[in-house]
Design an enzyme around this catalytic site. Structure first.
Site, PDB file in Angstrom:
ATOM      1  CB  CYS A  69      -1.067   0.009   1.725  1.00 19.00           C
ATOM      2  SG  CYS A  69      -2.279   1.392   1.107  1.00 19.00           S
ATOM      3  CB  CYS A  99      -1.793   3.810   7.538  1.00 21.00           C
ATOM      4  SG  CYS A  99      -2.989   4.176   6.561  1.00 21.00           S
ATOM      5  CD  GLU A 154      -7.650   4.463   0.000  1.00 26.60           C
ATOM      6  OE1 GLU A 154      -7.550   4.434   1.415  1.00 26.60           O
ATOM      7  OE2 GLU A 154      -8.597   4.391  -0.541  1.00 26.60           O
ATOM      8  CB  SER A 168     -12.217   0.736   3.972  1.00 26.98           C
ATOM      9  OG  SER A 168     -11.906   1.613   5.738  1.00 26.98           O
ATOM     10  CB  SER A 227      -9.078   4.867   8.050  1.00 28.39           C
ATOM     11  OG  SER A 227      -9.407   4.099   7.926  1.00 28.39           O
ATOM     12  CG  LEU A 228     -12.062  10.541  12.598  1.00 25.32           C
ATOM     13  CD1 LEU A 228     -12.012  11.864  11.557  1.00 25.32           C
ATOM     14  CD2 LEU A 228     -13.360  10.658  13.749  1.00 25.32           C
ATOM     15  CG  HIS A 229      -7.261   6.109  12.825  1.00 28.48           C
ATOM     16  ND1 HIS A 229      -7.935   5.217  12.434  1.00 28.48           N
ATOM     17  CD2 HIS A 229      -6.743   5.042  11.691  1.00 28.48           C
ATOM     18  CE1 HIS A 229      -8.534   3.999  11.796  1.00 28.48           C
ATOM     19  NE2 HIS A 229      -7.483   4.534  11.209  1.00 28.48           N
ATOM     20  CG  ASN A 278      -5.814  -5.817  16.916  1.00 25.76           C
ATOM     21  OD1 ASN A 278      -6.397  -6.323  17.944  1.00 25.76           O
ATOM     22  ND2 ASN A 278      -6.554  -5.269  16.273  1.00 25.76           N
TER      23      ASN A 278
HETATM   24  S1  SF4 Z   1      -4.578   0.906   6.374  1.00 24.90           S
HETATM   25 FE1  SF4 Z   1      -5.003   1.271   4.525  1.00 24.90          FE
HETATM   26  S2  SF4 Z   1      -4.303   2.541   3.384  1.00 24.90           S
HETATM   27 FE2  SF4 Z   1      -3.614   2.691   4.859  1.00 24.90          FE
HETATM   28  S3  SF4 Z   1      -1.279   1.288   4.541  1.00 24.90           S
HETATM   29 FE3  SF4 Z   1      -2.684   0.269   5.991  1.00 24.90          FE
HETATM   30  S4  SF4 Z   1      -3.565  -0.761   3.898  1.00 24.90           S
HETATM   31 FE4  SF4 Z   1      -3.578   1.408   3.547  1.00 24.90          FE
END
Ligand code: SF4
Length: 344
Positions: free
Chosen positions: A110, A114, A164, A195, A218-220, A294
């Site tokens: 990805c 993140c 993503e 998502s 994804s707010l977080h 986690n």
């Molecule tokens: S949370 Fe989803 S968008 Fe973010 S790096 Fe991981 S796979 Fe990619």
């Protein structure tokens, strides 16, 4: 050169047949055989010799192979799929009420990086094709039928695995078309959730091109600095911009937006974080999923205690926002949210 049958949505298949002066009704027969009945063997019933020859010459029915299967003590199943080029991606079956949700991957690795995500450590290797996405679903379905009995069914599809999904828009859209097709698996659009980390160019296309399918953001964190650390594309596509775009989307009756909030100990789990989140989302058509982090090997983030998680939920309820604490399933096989990484 052959093209994959599983890359073709129903209209594309019909067009291909018509362009080659064949009867387009074979499209329904093929979809029914491979998607509705989930046969992996070739379809020969009621199909003319000429069409069968065309299918044999021009279409390929290969699917990703199951490389390994890990079954968790809570019945979660994690598959590692081997793709034709040797890449590997993961798919997870999550049990609920004797049925399953399937969490599909959309990319190898990805690009979003993140900081809390195991997959993000890989970087983007490549996009998955439609057939590689659809193949995860079909092979998982077959495994369930073979190993846990015919009554075990996949009711929900979530694009929440590796990648993503809105960054691989065309293949994900095409896979959704196949899942939604009345001729095929006929999954209802309220049963599909995409998502996103907030990838705005894809969000804009989602609104126009896959209407009715649910969205999870994804707010977080409601705070820019913290969200920048967790989801680096927040620096480019700012939360306010993403939220105001989502707010303007007219939702159909059963469609909903979920806000995912990963709770990390002493980082975004305080009363101040909860109240700011409540202020941000109050009055919206919003559901919040709270996901206690986690831990995975190599991360410095930690999971908050249950009492901190419950307190966060209680504060959000003051703002009248429906909030669920998502029970983490599959921890023992690293199949929980943000833990997927297909490196061996
Ligand atoms: S949370 Fe989803 S968008 Fe973010 S790096 Fe991981 S796979 Fe990619």
């Amino acid at each position: 050169m052959k093209q994959s049958f599983y890359n073709l949505n129903f209209n594309e298949l019909e067009n291909l047949l018509v362009e080659n002066e064949l009867n387009s009704t074979a499209a329904s027969l093929l979809y029914n055989w491979h998607y509705k009945k989930k046969n992996f063997s070739p379809c020969t019933h009621n199909i003319s010799k000429k069409t069968l020859n065309f299918i044999e010459d021009r279409l390929d029915f290969k699917l990703p192979e199951i490389d390994t299967v890990h079954e968790s003590s809570d019945s979660t199943v994690k598959f590692l799929f081997k793709l034709e080029d040797g890449s590997k991606v993961e798919t997870v079956l999550i049990p609920f009420n004797n049925k399953y949700s399937i969490c599909l991957s959309s990319q190898v690795g990805c690009a979003m990086k993140c900081s809390f995500c195991f997959t993000g450590t890989q970087g983007l290797k490549r996009n998955l094709s439609t057939s590689e996405i659809v193949g995860q679903f079909l092979q998982s379905w077959k495994w369930l039928a073979d190993n846990r009995g015919e009554d075990k069914r996949i009711l929900n599809i979530v694009f929440m695995g590796q990648g993503e999904p809105l960054h691989n828009f065309d293949a994900v859209k095409s896979a959704c078309n196949i899942f939604l097709s009345k001729n095929g698996t006929s999954v209802g659009n309220q049963k599909i959730t995409i998502s996103t980390s907030g990838y705005l160019p894809g969000l804009k296309r989602w609104k126009e091109e896959i209407p009715g399918v649910n969205l999870a953001l994804s707010l977080h964190s409601p705070f820019a600095e913290k969200r920048n650390e967790l989801i680096p594309i927040n620096k480019k596509f700012k939360l306010e911009e993403v939220l105001s775009y989502i707010d303007d989307i007219p939702l159909s009756k059963k469609q909903f937006i979920t806000y995912e909030y990963l709770l990390i100990k002493d980082f975004n789990d305080s009363e101040v974080d909860a109240r700011k989140t409540g202020e941000l989302l109050k009055g919206k058509e919003a559901y919040i999923n709270l996901i206690p982090f986690n831990p995975f090997p190599g991360t410095e983030y930690q999971r908050p205690t249950d009492s901190v998680v419950n307190n966060f939920k209680d504060i959000l309820s003051e703002y009248k926002i429906p909030t669920l604490i998502r029970m983490t399933k599959g921890d023992d096989v690293l199949a929980a949210c943000g833990q997927l990484n297909s490196k061996d």
